[in-house]
Design an enzyme around this catalytic site. Structure first.
Site, PDB file in Angstrom:
ATOM      1  N   HIS A  65     -10.357  -6.047  -2.281  1.00  0.00           N
ATOM      2  CA  HIS A  65     -11.392  -5.932  -1.250  1.00  0.00           C
ATOM      3  C   HIS A  65     -12.548  -5.162  -1.900  1.00  0.00           C
ATOM      4  O   HIS A  65     -12.523  -3.934  -1.979  1.00  0.00           O
ATOM      5  CB  HIS A  65     -10.859  -5.177  -0.031  1.00  0.00           C
ATOM      6  CG  HIS A  65      -9.820  -5.923   0.734  1.00  0.00           C
ATOM      7  ND1 HIS A  65     -10.080  -7.130   1.346  1.00  0.00           N
ATOM      8  CD2 HIS A  65      -8.519  -5.645   0.981  1.00  0.00           C
ATOM      9  CE1 HIS A  65      -8.990  -7.563   1.961  1.00  0.00           C
ATOM     10  NE2 HIS A  65      -8.029  -6.691   1.738  1.00  0.00           N
ATOM     11  N   ASP A  80     -12.184 -10.375  -1.207  1.00  0.00           N
ATOM     12  CA  ASP A  80     -13.470 -10.594  -0.553  1.00  0.00           C
ATOM     13  C   ASP A  80     -14.473  -9.621  -1.165  1.00  0.00           C
ATOM     14  O   ASP A  80     -14.096  -8.631  -1.794  1.00  0.00           O
ATOM     15  CB  ASP A  80     -13.410 -10.480   0.974  1.00  0.00           C
ATOM     16  CG  ASP A  80     -12.762  -9.211   1.497  1.00  0.00           C
ATOM     17  OD1 ASP A  80     -12.841  -8.165   0.819  1.00  0.00           O
ATOM     18  OD2 ASP A  80     -12.176  -9.242   2.597  1.00  0.00           O
ATOM     19  N   GLU A 115       0.802  -1.229   0.000  1.00  0.00           N
ATOM     20  CA  GLU A 115       0.000   0.000   0.000  1.00  0.00           C
ATOM     21  C   GLU A 115       0.838   1.284   0.000  1.00  0.00           C
ATOM     22  O   GLU A 115       0.685   2.142   0.877  1.00  0.00           O
ATOM     23  CB  GLU A 115      -0.977  -0.023   1.187  1.00  0.00           C
ATOM     24  CG  GLU A 115      -1.904  -1.232   1.152  1.00  0.00           C
ATOM     25  CD  GLU A 115      -2.777  -1.371   2.393  1.00  0.00           C
ATOM     26  OE1 GLU A 115      -2.688  -0.514   3.299  1.00  0.00           O
ATOM     27  OE2 GLU A 115      -3.543  -2.346   2.470  1.00  0.00           O
ATOM     28  N   GLU A 127      -6.103 -10.514  -1.853  1.00  0.00           N
ATOM     29  CA  GLU A 127      -6.901 -10.371  -0.628  1.00  0.00           C
ATOM     30  C   GLU A 127      -8.391 -10.295  -0.955  1.00  0.00           C
ATOM     31  O   GLU A 127      -9.132  -9.499  -0.383  1.00  0.00           O
ATOM     32  CB  GLU A 127      -6.459  -9.129   0.165  1.00  0.00           C
ATOM     33  CG  GLU A 127      -4.981  -9.120   0.502  1.00  0.00           C
ATOM     34  CD  GLU A 127      -4.531  -7.900   1.308  1.00  0.00           C
ATOM     35  OE1 GLU A 127      -5.394  -7.280   1.973  1.00  0.00           O
ATOM     36  OE2 GLU A 127      -3.337  -7.571   1.268  1.00  0.00           O
ATOM     37  N   ASN A 145       2.091  -4.675  -3.382  1.00  0.00           N
ATOM     38  CA  ASN A 145       0.694  -5.031  -3.163  1.00  0.00           C
ATOM     39  C   ASN A 145      -0.095  -3.786  -2.766  1.00  0.00           C
ATOM     40  O   ASN A 145       0.371  -2.978  -1.964  1.00  0.00           O
ATOM     41  CB  ASN A 145       0.635  -6.078  -2.029  1.00  0.00           C
ATOM     42  CG  ASN A 145      -0.724  -6.684  -1.821  1.00  0.00           C
ATOM     43  OD1 ASN A 145      -1.319  -7.190  -2.763  1.00  0.00           O
ATOM     44  ND2 ASN A 145      -1.214  -6.661  -0.587  1.00  0.00           N
TER      45      ASN A 145
END
Length: 451
Positions: free
Chosen positions: A234, A264, A157, A262, A198
């Site tokens: 996400h 979801d 990030e 990651e 990432n």
């Protein structure tokens, strides 16, 4: 999948609630996701908590997934909570579990603005001192797991949503050069590990992903060891970027691997059949986009069960973001992943003819705070090898006990699947399951689907 709203008071329901049964679920016979992914040349992963890798959680983590990401166990605040004092217990546990189950490990994460120990964030460091601390941390951690970690999220990030660099401990003191240095130090510690940058909100083509693209292009031109980019994914229900596959492909064209790291898909609670169907489509879209690009090598879900998801604690009112419900039962999203990898949808097979298999819902008793209900599934002109019934309660009712079925409830959504001994419904035959439920105030009739 079709549904039928039953318009009578629950207490007066006796029989006649005919429900179309679509492709039946057959969880025990489903090909594991890891095998489906392997056939596509991909890895399918999940973030895990080391202490939970036992029982059903451990069985699913080991049986369904081909890679593991430590959710928190390898972050700086966990492994070096006190300067010079390292705690590898949970990280070692996850690595050992992965090795025992023939899984890869994604190391997560070496350089981040978050979850750092207070001694680091509250210290007064010169740039030279901070750079030395960072180099020592990266070298120590990567060296410890040399040969055991397939890929590292080295830098996590680094960008704001507008594409500028995030103002944090690293950028403010070391400038953007900390990224190249971190990659170089990680490569020196383990030359065989694949090294990633990432970030989130970089799934589609936008200002932030443009910044990441330009950074990777620049690093490649400088000869800095960068092997891949991680798109966290996400996502919010119904908001998969239309440019996802295009974005994956343009990074791949730079000569780096891409991973969905990651994944979801959160929804506003309560979950219902419409939202779960959209979530299934969203998971399918993301995994299919990865499957379509050769250099997209891994899709990792950020926790595979709603019982272990970070979402409700971070986004109040949202949840149900993973492929399994709180009781470790596969949700439609699981089959969204499976079909994107070439697997079957809810067990596959040809749906029975319309009306050939039906369900009748009846209530045998009801009292002030509870009721007993049952569902009978009957077939005429078709047969089933397994079945699943779903509904959403409208007034906070809760299933308290079930028999002849495995019932799970997440919020207001209820799903009941056959037991190991009564999945088969022969042509001309039927099976029945029952349950007790509680209610308060009112007990409206739910919309029921089978599928």
């Amino acid at each position: 999948m079709r549904s039928l709203r039953i318009g009578l008071p629950l207490a007066s329901l006796v029989t006649g609630a005919a429900l179309l049964l679509t492709a039946p679920a057959a969880h025990a016979a489903d090909t594991p996701l890891r095998d489906l992914a392997a056939a596509k040349g991909k890895l399918i992963g999940t973030a895990v908590t080391g202490s939970e890798l036992t029982g059903t959680y451990g069985d699913l983590a080991g049986g369904q997934f081909s890679s593991l990401t430590p959710g928190n166990a390898m972050k700086w605040g966990t492994v070096e909570p006190t300067r010079g004092s390292f705690n590898w217990t949970e990280a070692d546990q996850i690595v050992a579990f992965a090795q025992a189950h023939n899984q890869k490990v994604r190391g997560h994460t070496l350089v981040w603005h978050n979850q750092n120990p207070s001694w680091l964030t509250n210290g007064s460091w010169t740039p030279a001192q901070l750079g030395s601390l960072l180099q020592n941390h990266i070298t120590t951690e990567v060296s410890r797991y040399k040969g055991e970690i397939a890929a590292w999220d080295v830098v996590n990030e680094p960008f704001n949503d507008d594409g500028t660099y995030r103002s944090d401990l690293w950028y403010d003191n070391l400038g953007s050069g900390y990224i190249a240095n971190a990659l170089t130090w990680a490569h020196a510690a383990d030359p065989d590990a694949r090294l990633y940058i990432n970030d989130y909100n970089v799934e589609g083509v936008n200002a932030k992903s443009d910044a990441l693209y330009n950074l990777v292009k620049s690093l490649k031109a400088q000869g800095v060891p960068i092997d891949g980019v991680g798109l966290q994914a996400h996502l919010i229900l119904g908001q998969v970027p239309s440019t996802l596959q295009q974005n994956i492909q343009r990074f791949a064209d730079l000569g780096v691997d891409v991973a969905i790291t990651e994944l979801d898909v959160r929804m506003q609670l309560p979950a219902d059949s419409t939202k779960l169907a959209q979530q299934k489509a969203d998971f399918n879209s993301v995994v299919a986009a990865c499957a379509a690009v050769t250099r997209c090598v891994n899709v990792t879900v950020w926790g595979f069960t709603d019982a272990d998801s970070w979402v409700p604690g971070t986004f109040p009112g949202y949840g149900a973001a993973t492929p399994y419900d709180e009781n470790y039962q596969p949700k439609p999203a699981y089959y969204g992943i499976a079909t994107a990898l070439g697997g079957s949808d809810s067990g596959g097979g040809t749906p029975p003819p319309t009306g050939a298999c039906t369900a009748a819902y009846s209530v045998s008793s009801q009292w002030n705070t509870g009721f007993t209900g049952q569902v009978t599934i009957s077939c005429s002109g078709a047969s089933l090898s397994s079945w699943k019934a779903n509904w959403t309660f409208g007034a906070g009712q809760r299933i308290t006990q079930a028999w002849n079925a495995t019932c799970a409830q997440s919020g207001t959504a209820v799903s009941c699947a056959n037991a190991s001994y009564n999945g088969s419904v022969p042509d001309g035959g039927s099976v029945t399951f029952g349950f007790n439920g509680s209610w308060s105030g009112s007990n409206p009739v739910p919309t029921v689907t089978l599928g």
